[in-house]
Design a protein around this motif. Structure first.
Motif, PDB file in Angstrom:
ATOM      1  N   PHE A  82       1.068  52.115 -21.305  1.00  0.00           N
ATOM      2  CA  PHE A  82       0.079  51.183 -21.823  1.00  0.00           C
ATOM      3  C   PHE A  82       0.674  50.331 -22.939  1.00  0.00           C
ATOM      4  N   GLY A  83       1.420  50.980 -23.843  1.00  0.00           N
ATOM      5  CA  GLY A  83       2.059  50.256 -24.934  1.00  0.00           C
ATOM      6  C   GLY A  83       3.050  49.230 -24.439  1.00  0.00           C
ATOM      7  N   VAL A  89       2.996  41.393 -23.616  1.00  0.00           N
ATOM      8  CA  VAL A  89       2.089  40.301 -23.972  1.00  0.00           C
ATOM      9  C   VAL A  89       2.442  39.754 -25.354  1.00  0.00           C
ATOM     10  N   SER A  90       2.564  40.674 -26.336  1.00  0.00           N
ATOM     11  CA  SER A  90       2.889  40.251 -27.695  1.00  0.00           C
ATOM     12  C   SER A  90       3.356  41.443 -28.526  1.00  0.00           C
ATOM     13  N   PRO A  91       4.652  41.496 -28.866  1.00  0.00           N
ATOM     14  CA  PRO A  91       5.155  42.589 -29.709  1.00  0.00           C
ATOM     15  C   PRO A  91       4.483  42.620 -31.088  1.00  0.00           C
ATOM     16  N   VAL A  92       4.193  41.441 -31.637  1.00  0.00           N
ATOM     17  CA  VAL A  92       3.587  41.372 -32.974  1.00  0.00           C
ATOM     18  C   VAL A  92       2.174  41.949 -32.957  1.00  0.00           C
ATOM     19  N   GLN A 152      -8.429  38.400 -24.551  1.00  0.00           N
ATOM     20  CA  GLN A 152      -8.273  37.226 -23.692  1.00  0.00           C
ATOM     21  C   GLN A 152      -7.009  37.294 -22.837  1.00  0.00           C
ATOM     22  N   THR A 153      -6.387  38.462 -22.780  1.00  0.00           N
ATOM     23  CA  THR A 153      -5.124  38.588 -22.044  1.00  0.00           C
ATOM     24  C   THR A 153      -5.329  39.200 -20.662  1.00  0.00           C
ATOM     25  N   ASP A 154      -4.279  39.111 -19.834  1.00  0.00           N
ATOM     26  CA  ASP A 154      -4.342  39.669 -18.481  1.00  0.00           C
ATOM     27  C   ASP A 154      -4.483  41.187 -18.501  1.00  0.00           C
ATOM     28  N   VAL A 155      -3.918  41.852 -19.531  1.00  0.00           N
ATOM     29  CA  VAL A 155      -4.019  43.310 -19.630  1.00  0.00           C
ATOM     30  C   VAL A 155      -5.479  43.727 -19.747  1.00  0.00           C
ATOM     31  N   PHE A 156      -6.202  43.046 -20.617  1.00  0.00           N
ATOM     32  CA  PHE A 156      -7.618  43.363 -20.803  1.00  0.00           C
ATOM     33  C   PHE A 156      -8.419  43.041 -19.532  1.00  0.00           C
ATOM     34  N   VAL A 157      -8.158  41.880 -18.955  1.00  0.00           N
ATOM     35  CA  VAL A 157      -8.878  41.477 -17.738  1.00  0.00           C
ATOM     36  C   VAL A 157      -8.663  42.492 -16.621  1.00  0.00           C
ATOM     37  N   SER A 158      -7.414  42.982 -16.487  1.00  0.00           N
ATOM     38  CA  SER A 158      -7.100  43.965 -15.451  1.00  0.00           C
ATOM     39  C   SER A 158      -7.845  45.273 -15.683  1.00  0.00           C
ATOM     40  N   LEU A 159      -7.810  45.766 -16.917  1.00  0.00           N
ATOM     41  CA  LEU A 159      -8.503  47.018 -17.243  1.00  0.00           C
ATOM     42  C   LEU A 159     -10.011  46.864 -17.101  1.00  0.00           C
ATOM     43  N   TYR A 160     -10.508  45.726 -17.516  1.00  0.00           N
ATOM     44  CA  TYR A 160     -11.941  45.477 -17.411  1.00  0.00           C
ATOM     45  C   TYR A 160     -12.378  45.501 -15.946  1.00  0.00           C
ATOM     46  N   GLY A 161     -11.518  44.939 -15.085  1.00  0.00           N
ATOM     47  CA  GLY A 161     -11.822  44.948 -13.658  1.00  0.00           C
ATOM     48  C   GLY A 161     -11.801  46.353 -13.073  1.00  0.00           C
ATOM     49  N   GLN A 162     -10.828  47.165 -13.522  1.00  0.00           N
ATOM     50  CA  GLN A 162     -10.738  48.545 -13.041  1.00  0.00           C
ATOM     51  C   GLN A 162     -11.951  49.373 -13.458  1.00  0.00           C
TER      52      GLN A 162
END
Length: 208
Positions: A82-83, A89-92, A152-162
């Motif tokens: 997950f990390g 997406v963004s290391p910072v 607003q990232t693809d990671v969130f969108v993917s998890l939200y869909g799952q």
């Protein structure tokens, strides 16, 4: 500095060092994580809670910092699936997400225990409540930070869909359901019991 004060300082530093060492072992060997797919149940909240309760808010923040830094290391090293997704997406933002919630959970747990100790005659209730609050704070702050930083990232969108959730509250419940429950039980049972025992031992040794 008197001899008793110096002894107290050494013992407190020793206890903090043991907790930090335990966090490092947990972080660098994966012993502190139970991983189920992208879901990660962490036992690192236990040393953080103990440090915050037994040694105070500042020690809790220090333990939380170590927890956060090892969590970020797991993300950039690929030990955390997950990390690793978040780092891509963004290391910072990943660094902020790994560190800030963990520092706050340690600090706030220490403050909660300190406040409860002023109104309770024994340490039983303050230890139990604080031991439960630490994992709950970890979950709330981390997931809240994830939604804020990565919403607003693809990671969130993917998890939200799952999750098949119809709203953000349902997603939150789905995302933290298993790991939040396990961490809460571990904090409530283990951290509170160990903390109470250490506080009793420290009192006999006249360590505040």
């Amino acid at each position: 500095m008197s001899k008793s004060k110096n002894t107290e300082r050494i013992l407190r530093l020793t206890q903090l060092s043991v907790l930090v060492a335990l966090l490092l072992i947990f972080g660098f060997t994966n012993l502190g994580y139970i991983k189920i797919g992208v879901i990660e149940i962490t036992l690192n909240i236990i040393p953080v809670a103990i440090g915050a309760i037994v040694l105070g808010p500042a020690a809790g923040a220090i333990c939380g910092t170590v927890f956060g830094l090892t969590s970020f290391w797991q993300a950039i090293s690929g030990m955390s699936a997950f990390g690793a997704m978040l780092v891509n997406v963004s290391p910072v933002m990943t660094f902020i997400l790994c560190l800030v919630p963990r520092v706050l959970e340690g600090l706030l747990t220490g403050l909660i225990f300190k406040g409860l100790s002023k109104v309770c005659k024994s340490n039983s209730v303050p230890c139990a409540v604080s031991g439960l609050c630490c994992p709950l704070l970890n979950t709330l702050l981390f997931v809240g930070g994830f939604i804020l930083l990565f919403g607003q990232t693809d990671v969130f969108v993917s998890l939200y869909g799952q999750s098949a959730a119809s709203n953000i509250v349902a997603f939150f419940a789905w995302f933290v359901g298993l790991n939040g429950a396990v961490e809460a039980v571990a904090g409530f049972v283990i951290a509170s019991a160990v903390s109470k025992a250490l506080l009793t031992a420290n009192k006999r040794l006249k360590i505040k």
